[in-house]
Design an enzyme around this catalytic site. Sequence first.
Site, PDB file in Angstrom:
ATOM      1  N   GLY A  47       0.814  -1.206   0.000  1.00  0.00           N
ATOM      2  CA  GLY A  47       0.000   0.000   0.000  1.00  0.00           C
ATOM      3  C   GLY A  47       0.852   1.263   0.000  1.00  0.00           C
ATOM      4  O   GLY A  47       1.814   1.364   0.754  1.00  0.00           O
ATOM      5  N   CYS A  97      -7.976  -2.307   5.022  1.00  0.00           N
ATOM      6  CA  CYS A  97      -6.943  -2.754   5.948  1.00  0.00           C
ATOM      7  C   CYS A  97      -7.452  -2.626   7.371  1.00  0.00           C
ATOM      8  O   CYS A  97      -7.875  -1.552   7.782  1.00  0.00           O
ATOM      9  CB  CYS A  97      -5.662  -1.947   5.806  1.00  0.00           C
ATOM     10  SG  CYS A  97      -4.420  -2.489   7.000  1.00  0.00           S
TER      11      CYS A  97
END
Lengths: 327, 277
Positions: A71, A154
Site C-alpha cells: 500500500g 486494511c
Amino acid sequence: MSEATETMTPELDAERRSNFDANQKFTWHHKTQVAGVEWKNPVGTASGTFNFDAVKWFYDVSQLGAVSTKGVSPVPWEGNPVPRTAETPAGSVNSVGLQNPGVDYYLEHDLPALKAAGATVITNVAGHSDDDYAEVVSKLADHESDMLEINVSCPNVSADGLSTGTDPVALKRLVKRLRPLTDKPMIVKLTPNVTDIRPIAEACIEGGADALSMINTFVGMRFDIRTGKPILANITGGVSGPCVHPMALAFVYKTRQAFPEIPIIGIGGIMTGEDALEFLYAGANAVEVGSAALGDPVAPLRIATELDALLDKRPELAQALEEGRTW
Amino acid sequence: MSEFKPTYFPSRRPAQVVACEELTDGVVRLTLRDAFIAAHARPAQFVNLYTSNAQRLSPRPFGVCEVNGDEFTLIFAVIGKGTGEFRGLKPGQTVDVLGPLGRGYDLREPADYVLVGGGLGVPPLVRAAQELHGRDDCHATVLFGYRNVHFADRYAAKYSDDVRSIDESEGNVITILDRWAEERGIAGGADGHLLPCAEGERPVRILTCGPLGMMKAVSAWGRDHGVAVYASLEARMGCGFGTCVVCTVHTTRGILKTCVDGPVFNTAELEGWEAAR
C-alpha cells in the site's frame, strides 16, 4: 505436475517445491483479462506480501500475471509497533499498519524498477481519509502503473480505512470521487469484515470501480497465555493464510452470483494451483497469492505454472478467461 | 542460438538431515546437507527452517553455527510445538530450508574480535570464530555465558585458542568481559570514544548475540570502554527475506528490517539502547 488431489500432503508439497525451477523458460498458455488489462496468466501477488527488492533475487517478476504493490500512502507511514505477527493454525495474524515510504518515493524508486523489470503493476493505494486516497490516485495518474487497487479494507490502520470499506454510502462516495482522477483501471479491494458483501460490491460498481479484489484479512488476535496479554502490539491484526480460503471463496462466489459482469480478483489462502483454480470456478477472473509468498518467495510463480497445467485440461474455462469472461 | 539464462538465488527447498542430537535438555544441534548454504553462510547469517506441518506456516529462523563441506549445523532451543518438530529428526529425513539470509558480521577489518554470546545466541559467534580461524590479521576471543550447561564451548574451541565461559552460578558475561579487559589493560570510562590504538595495533571489536538484556549490557560496556559493539538481533519474522515488514527495528538510519538490513547492527545506531548505559 500431478493432477489435483483431494488433500495436498506435505510430501507432495515438498516434491512440487523441489521440482520447480525458477530459471526455466516459462511459456504461458492461458492468459486472462481484468478490466481490459491482459495478464499473461491469472496469478498475481497480493498487496503486502510482495516486495520487488526482496524477491527479485528469486525469480523473474515479469512472469507473473501481475504484481500488487505494498500500500502506498500520501506521506511515509511508520506502521505499528512490534510484535507485528503471530502464528495461528494454517495462517497468521499480522498488523504491520501499512508501513511504507510514501507515494513520492514509490514513484521515484519502486514503480520505475518494477516497470523496468517488465512487471504488470497494480499499485495498491492506502489512506486514512478520502483526501489521502485522492492525493495518491492523482499523483499516480500520469505514471506507468497498469492498474490501481484501492485498499479500503486494511484492519490495521486507524479506523477510517476499514469503516470506509464497511459502509456502502461512504465507499460509493469515495469511489465516485476517485473515478475522475485517473484513466487507469481501478480495482477496489474489499474487506470480509462485513455481514453481506453484496451492498459493498454494489456501492463500488455504482461509484465506478472497474474491478473488485477480495478478500483482505479478517480481524483477529492471539494471546500469549503465559502473560495473559495479546501477542500483537496493535492488539488485533488481520488473519490470512489457508485458513481463510473457504471464506474467501464464498465471498467471491456470492459477489459473482449477484454481479455477473464485474471483474473479480480472488484472494485468500492460495497455496497451490488447485486452490487458485477453485477461485476461478467461484467466478474470479484472476487471483492474487499472499501468505504463500511469505513462506516461499517463488510460490506465486510456482502456483502460476500449476494453474497453467490445470487450465490445459479445462479448455472452456481457459477460453472464458482469455475472453474476459468467467466461469 | 544461445540465450541468457538467469540464475536465481535458490528458494525454499528440502535439505537432508545428517545428524540431530540433543546437547542438553531442550537444546538441539542439527546438521543438514545443503551445498549452497554451506558455501555461502557468513557469520550471523541465518537460515529459515519450516515445519512439515501445513498448519504452521511461519519460518523458524536460526543463525548458522558451523559449515563443513556441503553441510551446515544449527543449534537452537525447543521452545514450542514448531521447534519441537525439529527435535526428533532422523538422518535421511528432510526439512525445508531457505537461506542463507540477512547481513552478517563484517569481519573484513583486521581486529581483535571479542565474541560475547549468551545462551542460544552463541551459534553465530561459533561461526564467526570459524571464519576468523586461520586469519593472521585477526584474533578471536570467545566469551560465552550459559544458564548452566556449557553446551557450545567445544565447538568454539575448534576455532579459537581463547574460549572462556561462565554460568549463572558464577556470574554473567560482563564478569568475564571485565576479567578479559583487565588482562588486556583496557580501562573503563572511555565514555563512547573509541579507544585509540597505537600504530600497528589492532582495534578491539565486540560481536555479540544473545538475550536482549545481555546484549544491551554488552553494548553499554562497549561504550564505557571505547569498544564498538555489533549485535545480532533476534526478531519474530514473517518471511525472513524482506517482504513482510514485521521484524522492524528503530535505528538512527530509520525503521529498518531485522531480516535484510540486519540481523547485525552497530549498537550505537539502535534507538533505545542508549538508555542501557
